[in-house]
Motif scaffolding. Sequence first.
Motif, PDB file in Angstrom:
ATOM      1  N   LEU A  90      62.803  -3.149  -7.302  1.00  0.00           N
ATOM      2  CA  LEU A  90      61.673  -2.498  -7.971  1.00  0.00           C
ATOM      3  C   LEU A  90      62.143  -1.328  -8.817  1.00  0.00           C
ATOM      4  O   LEU A  90      61.695  -1.146  -9.956  1.00  0.00           O
ATOM      5  N   ARG A  91      63.068  -0.531  -8.294  1.00  0.00           N
ATOM      6  CA  ARG A  91      63.601   0.601  -9.054  1.00  0.00           C
ATOM      7  C   ARG A  91      64.252   0.124 -10.342  1.00  0.00           C
ATOM      8  O   ARG A  91      64.033   0.685 -11.426  1.00  0.00           O
ATOM      9  N   ASP A  92      65.048  -0.941 -10.241  1.00  0.00           N
ATOM     10  CA  ASP A  92      65.728  -1.458 -11.431  1.00  0.00           C
ATOM     11  C   ASP A  92      64.733  -2.028 -12.429  1.00  0.00           C
ATOM     12  O   ASP A  92      64.825  -1.767 -13.640  1.00  0.00           O
ATOM     13  N   LEU A  93      63.772  -2.800 -11.952  1.00  0.00           N
ATOM     14  CA  LEU A  93      62.797  -3.406 -12.846  1.00  0.00           C
ATOM     15  C   LEU A  93      61.939  -2.355 -13.537  1.00  0.00           C
ATOM     16  O   LEU A  93      61.569  -2.507 -14.706  1.00  0.00           O
ATOM     17  N   ALA A  94      61.635  -1.271 -12.827  1.00  0.00           N
ATOM     18  CA  ALA A  94      60.796  -0.222 -13.397  1.00  0.00           C
ATOM     19  C   ALA A  94      61.485   0.489 -14.565  1.00  0.00           C
ATOM     20  O   ALA A  94      60.827   1.061 -15.430  1.00  0.00           O
ATOM     21  N   ALA A  95      62.815   0.446 -14.597  1.00  0.00           N
ATOM     22  CA  ALA A  95      63.560   1.126 -15.658  1.00  0.00           C
ATOM     23  C   ALA A  95      63.650   0.288 -16.928  1.00  0.00           C
ATOM     24  O   ALA A  95      64.015   0.803 -17.989  1.00  0.00           O
ATOM     25  N   VAL A  96      63.309  -0.991 -16.834  1.00  0.00           N
ATOM     26  CA  VAL A  96      63.475  -1.902 -17.966  1.00  0.00           C
ATOM     27  C   VAL A  96      62.265  -1.818 -18.902  1.00  0.00           C
ATOM     28  O   VAL A  96      61.133  -2.051 -18.467  1.00  0.00           O
ATOM     29  N   PRO A  97      62.465  -1.498 -20.187  1.00  0.00           N
ATOM     30  CA  PRO A  97      61.328  -1.455 -21.113  1.00  0.00           C
ATOM     31  C   PRO A  97      60.747  -2.843 -21.340  1.00  0.00           C
ATOM     32  O   PRO A  97      61.433  -3.859 -21.165  1.00  0.00           O
ATOM     33  N   GLY A  98      59.486  -2.886 -21.741  1.00  0.00           N
ATOM     34  CA  GLY A  98      58.759  -4.137 -21.816  1.00  0.00           C
ATOM     35  C   GLY A  98      59.389  -5.198 -22.700  1.00  0.00           C
ATOM     36  O   GLY A  98      59.315  -6.391 -22.398  1.00  0.00           O
ATOM     37  N   GLN A  99      60.019  -4.790 -23.792  1.00  0.00           N
ATOM     38  CA  GLN A  99      60.533  -5.765 -24.747  1.00  0.00           C
ATOM     39  C   GLN A  99      61.941  -6.251 -24.399  1.00  0.00           C
ATOM     40  O   GLN A  99      62.447  -7.183 -25.026  1.00  0.00           O
ATOM     41  N   TYR A 100      62.575  -5.631 -23.413  1.00  0.00           N
ATOM     42  CA  TYR A 100      63.994  -5.878 -23.175  1.00  0.00           C
ATOM     43  C   TYR A 100      64.292  -7.343 -22.886  1.00  0.00           C
ATOM     44  O   TYR A 100      65.152  -7.964 -23.523  1.00  0.00           O
TER      45      TYR A 100
END
Length: 204
Positions: A90-100
């Motif tokens: 969850l921590r890693d996914l939360a850091a990923v911007p929407g368009q990545y």
Amino acid sequence: MPDSTLSTSSLEAAISVFYRYGLRDASDAALAKALNTTEPDLAAQFPSRELLVHHAVLADMERQKREHVALYAQYSSAVERLYGLLQLGLRDLAAVPGQYYGDLQTDFPLTWDAVMEHLNSYSAPQLQQLLNDGIRSRLFRSDINIQLVTKILIEQLNVMLNPQVFPPDRYNMREVFRSIFLYYIRGICTDEGARIAAEHFARL
């Protein structure tokens, strides 16, 4: 002094630059600075953006694996390890911007294939093994469908991060995490597993 040859671990620093500026739009200057090297040395080692993105993503996967090893050393029970893996994910996914991920899939298909392979050959089997371990140690119910539960856990992470479902200005994400995973995982636990789950969440 800048490194002329970048190691796998040092390449991890490129990921945050790509998150901030975009996979194509991140400048060589910003990447070289983050990687503690020079633009000419960066270009010499990675003559294309495709090559740099690919190796940076592979390096980030190795970082995840090291964190999982540390997590397993910290917790011995399958229940706590499962919660810990979900929190790291969850921590890693939360850091990923929407368009990545969309950009990765469209512009860097070989790297996208590597991400999918990592999910299918590492992440999903890891969750399945934890569930198996939990069943053998009588912490998880023996009648659960392991493949289905694995899919549900992965999709629950994605639901948590969907701002249309849980707008961050309206919901405390820590509480959302507790409400989704505490009760779901308790539901697949035996009485002993549920006790460990409750103790673990009490420490969060």
